[in-house]
Write a protein that holds these residues in place. Structure first.
Motif, short mmCIF file in Angstrom:
data_model
loop_
_atom_site.label_atom_id
_atom_site.label_comp_id
_atom_site.label_asym_id
_atom_site.label_seq_id
_atom_site.Cartn_x
_atom_site.Cartn_y
_atom_site.Cartn_z
N ARG A 98 1.03 4.17 -2.99
CA ARG A 98 0.85 5.60 -2.75
C ARG A 98 2.01 6.40 -3.33
O ARG A 98 1.81 7.51 -3.85
N GLU A 99 3.23 5.87 -3.26
CA GLU A 99 4.36 6.56 -3.88
C GLU A 99 4.17 6.68 -5.39
O GLU A 99 4.39 7.75 -5.98
N GLU A 148 1.40 6.69 -7.03
CA GLU A 148 0.32 7.63 -7.32
C GLU A 148 0.79 9.07 -7.15
O GLU A 148 0.42 9.94 -7.94
N ALA A 149 1.62 9.32 -6.14
CA ALA A 149 2.11 10.67 -5.91
C ALA A 149 3.01 11.16 -7.04
O ALA A 149 3.06 12.36 -7.31
N ARG A 196 -6.31 7.09 -10.32
CA ARG A 196 -7.61 6.50 -10.04
C ARG A 196 -8.70 7.31 -10.74
O ARG A 196 -8.71 8.53 -10.66
N THR A 247 -8.08 1.82 -11.83
CA THR A 247 -6.71 2.30 -11.71
C THR A 247 -6.00 2.17 -13.05
O THR A 247 -6.05 1.11 -13.68
N ALA A 261 0.82 -1.21 0.00
CA ALA A 261 0.00 0.00 0.00
C ALA A 261 0.86 1.26 0.00
O ALA A 261 0.56 2.23 -0.71
N ALA A 262 1.95 1.27 0.77
CA ALA A 262 2.85 2.43 0.78
C ALA A 262 3.51 2.63 -0.58
O ALA A 262 3.65 3.76 -1.06
N HIS A 286 -7.21 0.06 -4.02
CA HIS A 286 -7.60 0.06 -2.62
C HIS A 286 -8.94 -0.62 -2.38
O HIS A 286 -9.11 -1.33 -1.41
#
Length: 330
Positions: free
Chosen positions: A90-91, A93-94, A100, A114, A86-87, A149
């Motif tokens: 998120r990286e 996506e950033a 999404r 996604t 999950a972390a 997610h």
């Protein structure tokens, strides 16, 4: 079994063009003919992504269209746990590699899909459709990837299989890249803190503190020029009654590995983490309450009733019942 492998490796090294480096990695590049994925160096050498995020991006990019890449689906396939996956997502996506998009299907159900982009910076380049030749119509694309997610319900595969027969309305939300382009203007760095007055005592204490940092962190070896440049900032901290141990802990705690520019890191911490001046005794005192003027009580000369008035006299009732002549005589 070792001899054929060593012979093959030696033969491959002799076939490499040019002199071989004395140290460091030596690449033996054998062209792929099948089962390969093209990965850009912007991803493989991304300085802002962790190794886990880069490896997960390569794994996602190598999967066929329509493969589930939810957290639980990836955790069941990989050795990493759900929190680490999950972390890493998120990286990605950033930095624009994952996006999404919420889409409403024909049955009214809203799903989150996604999309993985192998080169997000290319989406920022201007596209001129008029200068390009006409292309034949593209075949129907495969269904988009599920949410990373929100896990799809058991009936999600049936809905995705029906998508080509009854295409769902597309989400036309413009893509906003979270990574600024290389040509974006950069904000100037904040100025280095300066003391109100750089006295000889402050200059000597700040210089000694900076020179002594290498005893507490061997990476913080500063040149004399760096120490002269950073001395006023340390003096500003000392001028605000900051204890030298506090300054030393702030500058040496949790250093990045490897540390390539010690002076730049110290300049950033001295500027961003500068504490405010200590408040004085007057600032800490409780505010005085405003004094309210109170009208005193008076005793009426006629009925001896108590009433409030600035001066002695008669109350309101007595003043109203008295005749004008009595009031004039009084």
């Amino acid at each position: 079994m070792d001899t054929p492998q060593n012979t093959a490796l030696t033969r491959a090294l002799t076939e490499l063009p040019g002199p071989l480096p004395a140290r460091g990695v030596i690449h033996i590049v054998i062209p792929h003919t099948d089962r390969f994925t093209v990965v850009g160096n912007h991803l493989a050498q991304h300085s802002g992504l962790s190794t886990t995020a880069v490896g997960l991006a390569v794994r996602i990019q190598s999967l066929p269209q329509g493969t589930e890449i939810g957290i639980k689906a990836l955790a069941a396939r990989l050795s990493e746990g759900e929190k680490l996956i999950a972390a890493a997502l998120r990286e990605l996506e950033a930095h624009g590699y994952l996006r999404r998009a919420r889409t409403r299907l024909t049955n009214g159900r809203v799903v989150t899909r996604t999309v993985f982009c192998n080169q997000p910076t290319a989406l920022l380049r201007p596209r001129i459709g008029a200068a390009r030749p006409q292309r034949p119509p593209a075949p129907p694309q495969a269904p988009a990837l599920p949410d990373v997610h929100q896990e799809q319900a058991p009936e999600a595969p049936d809905v995705q299989q029906q998508a080509p027969e009854a295409p769902a309305p597309q989400d036309h939300t413009p893509f906003v890249a979270r990574v600024p382009p290389p040509t974006a203007p950069r904000q100037p760095p904040p100025p280095l803190p300066q003391p109100r007055e750089l006295t000889a005592e402050l200059d000597r204490a700040a210089t000694a503190l900076l020179s002594d940092l290498r005893r507490h962190a061997h990476q913080l070896v500063l040149s004399e020029n760096d120490i002269r440049h950073l001395t006023p900032a340390v003096a500003a901290w000392l001028e605000r009654d900051t204890h030298p141990d506090t300054i030393r802990h702030t500058l040496t705690n949790d250093l990045p590995q490897p540390l390539r520019h010690p002076a730049k890191l110290l300049k950033h911490r001295l500027t961003v983490l500068l504490p405010p001046p200590l408040p004085g005794a007057d600032d800490l005192a409780a505010p005085a309450r405003p004094r309210i003027a109170v009208t005193p009580f008076q005793t009426c000369d006629g009925c001896e009733r108590a009433f409030r008035a600035p001066t002695p006299g008669h109350c309101r009732d007595c003043r109203n019942t008295r005749s004008p002549a009595q009031a004039a005589a009084a």
